[in-house]
Scaffold this active site. Structure first.
Site, PDB file in Angstrom:
ATOM      1  N   GLU A 146      -7.383   3.174   2.772  1.00  0.00           N
ATOM      2  CA  GLU A 146      -6.492   3.433   1.647  1.00  0.00           C
ATOM      3  C   GLU A 146      -6.924   4.696   0.890  1.00  0.00           C
ATOM      4  OE1 GLU A 146      -5.029   0.959  -2.350  1.00  0.00           O
ATOM      5  OE2 GLU A 146      -6.763   0.272  -1.182  1.00  0.00           O
TER       6      GLU A 146
ATOM      7  N   LYS B  73       2.509   1.243  -1.374  1.00  0.00           N
ATOM      8  CA  LYS B  73       1.891  -0.045  -1.647  1.00  0.00           C
ATOM      9  C   LYS B  73       2.814  -0.872  -2.542  1.00  0.00           C
ATOM     10  CE  LYS B  73      -2.638  -1.848  -3.180  1.00  0.00           C
ATOM     11  NZ  LYS B  73      -3.992  -1.394  -3.580  1.00  0.00           N
TER      12      LYS B  73
ATOM     13  N   CYS C  17      -4.072  -2.795   1.257  1.00  0.00           N
ATOM     14  CA  CYS C  17      -5.085  -3.553   0.524  1.00  0.00           C
ATOM     15  C   CYS C  17      -4.558  -4.823  -0.134  1.00  0.00           C
ATOM     16  CB  CYS C  17      -5.773  -2.644  -0.499  1.00  0.00           C
ATOM     17  SG  CYS C  17      -7.391  -3.293  -1.014  1.00  0.00           S
TER      18      CYS C  17
END
Length: 678
Positions: free
Chosen positions: A52, A121, A177
């Site tokens: 990330e 994300k 994540c």
């Protein structure tokens, strides 16, 4: 396409990287990314996953809101795009992107100079040490469907799948994540929409015990989604102002760990694993509730599919980057094998216990030959009667010698029965068998040494017939002894032979597992030293039906001369019935498992002289035997098997369980596929 190439058999190689970074130095970071991407390319990978925000670094807080840094990120991405033109893998990297006055934490897919997609994300953690909402907007709030990067119009959004046009079932989804830490990760919907390879670009600082939790998440999620799940966390070089990083990278496939990077490594890490796309798709087909779940959530599966041509190497022997156990029914790890043996014994014992209780009988009748299968069934019976509080004298055990019974096996049968304290008797079956041969006019009855299938089955049938009559006489049940491997190969006498019983505790236990179950009991000494010594001698005895007279004390027949090595046939059985693999793929896997005796781990306690290798011609020969016997000549026996508990995840061949098939099928399709094997 080459037989020896992984792409011929439905595999794709993916890589996970944990590069060294510099805080807020995109030029350095992209140079390190390119270096690892080249390593992945050299290793034949088709995809390489990076952490990330790996282009900018993750732990840089408000530096993310500096235009100089964001400009440098775009310049670094441009360098990566150019470098990717000559490289095979799809590169999945993390970077911050400015879009319509908002900043997004993105996963960016790049392949051969083309930016395939940018995925923002979805879930931004804003608790404990995380403050991502200070810098970023959630991808769910993005109002655009494409952005311009490096002069290219790039699909943008959380609704994107990447699908290779020339690799069947290679469909990729990217999440970042925190997405996988939520109750319903975005990749759940992607899997239901067809994604087979789920990727997580993570930063994820390390704290004590967090590694185990990451493993638990990835393992469970890959298993539930019937998918590969690759996870790459930030490592060396990230800011340690308030946090620390371990560079954990791992690849799971359907709940099984395929590869893991060294944590806290001083050097950048790159791991690779070959993902079996065919296996994933076949499991989804087989597990019908997966499709039902997709139907129920159809309104949430509106993904855009971005197609790309991978053009992988289809000729070279790239090896196989995954562990193929020689014995799929028997783990090579001692602790796992111990747990498996414990579970198998209890499944068998509890199955028998319930049958005795429901039938309201307190006696069983069992034929004890001094071979593996009857030994296993007898010690399961002993354990069951102990658990029920019944005397072992209620186990009516008989050794039933006939024309071909060797002195050694008969002696071992008596040793075991005596050591276990069961009611032991011997009935000589020779007169009854001889009379049957006389009655049917068999040449042997006239003094001719004719040892045909009739001669053999007269003995097997006479033994089973007398066991059933003994059960009638004593109000007991006949306990079966035949195993899964014999049933698969049709190596059992139908009806009045060893095929039939009132209840069979071994019916879904493979021959290779039975050997380890007996050894496990022998080593535990749970039935005493004498019983253990008898079991070990039985394990050392050649596997034989003992139906043809021989010379000396040993058996004259070797079962494996007729049906092949059980090690190979159990391997074939597992992959053909559990996963539905074509024979050529099974041979490919078998070659990687068996061609080199010195490669890989062996299950504990296998003697040195049994640690053998098999080359491809031998593998093909016995696989051909398996295909003919399994698909064409033996199903009628499996359609009429007695009850017995399913023991192994490898399956049961009961028509009431895992395997249902016509008895009059042709093996032609499987035999044609065998021709693909060199």
């Amino acid at each position: 396409m080459s037989f020896f190439n992984i792409h011929t058999h439905g595999f794709v190689r993916i890589a996970c990287a944990a590069p060294r970074l510099k805080v807020a130095d995109p030029a350095f970071n992209v140079a390190e990314t390119v270096r690892l991407l080249r390593r992945a390319d050299a290793q034949g990978a088709s995809l390489a996953l990076f952490p990330e925000l790996g282009i900018s670094a993750y732990a840089i807080d408000d530096l993310l809101q500096q235009n100089a840094l964001l400009d440098a990120v775009l310049a670094a991405l441009g360098v990566l795009v150019e470098e990717s033109r000559s490289l095979q893998p799809v590169a999945i990297v993390g970077a911050p992107l400015r879009i319509d006055g908002r900043l997004f934490n993105c996963a960016i897919a790049i392949h051969r100079g083309r930016i395939l997609a940018a995925v923002p994300k979805t879930y931004l953690p804003n608790y404990r040490e995380f403050y991502e909402r200070r810098q970023f907007a959630s991808g769910e709030r993005a109002a655009v469907e494409s952005v311009v990067l490096s002069g290219q119009d790039v699909p943008f959004g959380t609704d994107i799948l990447l699908k290779a046009s020339d690799i069947a079932d290679f469909t990729i989804h990217m999440e970042i994540c925190e997405d996988v830490w939520t109750p319903v990760p975005p990749s759940s919907f992607a899997a239901l929409a067809g994604a087979t390879v789920l990727l997580n670009l993570s930063a994820s600082n390390v704290t004590i015990g967090k590694s185990d939790w990451r493993h638990a998440l990835c393992k469970a999620h890959s298993g539930r989604c019937i998918a590969a799940y690759a996870y790459s966390a930030a490592g060396p070089g990230e800011s340690t102002t308030d946090l620390a990083w371990d560079g954990q990278a791992m690849i799971y496939e359907s709940g099984v760990l395929m590869a893991e990077a060294e944590r806290f490594a001083a050097e950048p890490q790159l791991i690779v694993a070959d993902i079996d796309l065919e296996r994933l798709v076949m499991d989804r087909i087989r597990q019908n509730t997966f499709g039902d779940n997709a139907d129920a959530l159809r309104d949430r599966l509106n993904f855009r599919t971005i197609s790309f041509e991978l053009a992988p190497d289809r000729v070279s022997d790239l090896g196989l980057e995954r562990t193929i156990e020689r014995f799929p029914f028997v783990p090579s790890d001692d602790a796992r094998l111990n747990e498996l043996c414990f579970e198998a014994y209890n499944i068998q014992s509890h199955g028998l216990r319930k049958r005795l209780e429901s039938a309201r009988v307190e006696k069983i009748v069992i034929g004890v030959s001094g071979g593996l299968d009857s030994t296993q069934a007898l010690i399961v019976a002993a354990q069951t009667f102990d658990a029920l509080g019944l005397s072992r004298s209620n186990i009516l055990a008989y050794t039933l010698p006939a024309f071909a019974t060797s002195k050694g096996t008969k002696a071992n049968a008596w040793r075991l029965m005596t050591a276990l304290g069961v009611s032991a008797q011997e009935i000589d079956m020779t007169p009854a068998c001889r009379q049957m041969l006389v009655d049917i006019g068999h040449p042997f009855a006239k003094g001719k040494p004719v040892y045909d299938i009739t001669f053999e089955n007269v003995q097997a049938g006479a033994r089973t017939s007398v066991l059933f009559r003994l059960a009638n006489q004593n109000n007991g049940l006949v306990l079966g002894t035949g195993d899964l491997s014999e049933l698969a190969l049709g190596w059992c006498t139908y009806g009045v032979g060893d095929h039939m019983s009132h209840y069979n505790v071994n019916g879904s236990v493979s021959k290779t597992l039975i050997q380890h179950l007996i050894r496990w009991v022998a080593q535990s000494q749970r039935f005493g030293a004498d019983a253990s010594a008898a079991m070990l001698d039985i394990l050392a005895t050649e596997i034989s039906p003992e139906l043809v007279p021989g010379k000396g004390d040993g058996p004259s027949q070797r079962t494996e001369d007729f049906v092949g090595p059980y090690a190979l046939q159990d391997f074939n059985l597992f992959y053909i019935t559990r996963f539905g693999f074509r024979p050529s793929k099974v041979a490919f896997l078998s070659q990687h498992a068996w061609s080199d005796a010195g490669r890989g781990d062996w299950p504990p306690n296998i003697e040195a002289d049994k640690r053998v290798a098999y080359d491809l011609p031998v593998i093909k020969r016995w696989l051909t035997v398996f295909v003919r016997r399994f698909f064409e000549t033996s199903q009628f026996k499996r359609s009429a098997v007695p009850n017995g508990p399913k023991v192994s995840s490898g399956g049961s061949l009961s028509p009431r369980g895992d395997w249902r098939a016509p008895s009059d099928a042709s093996a032609a399709a499987w035999l044609v596929d065998l021709d693909r094997i060199p």
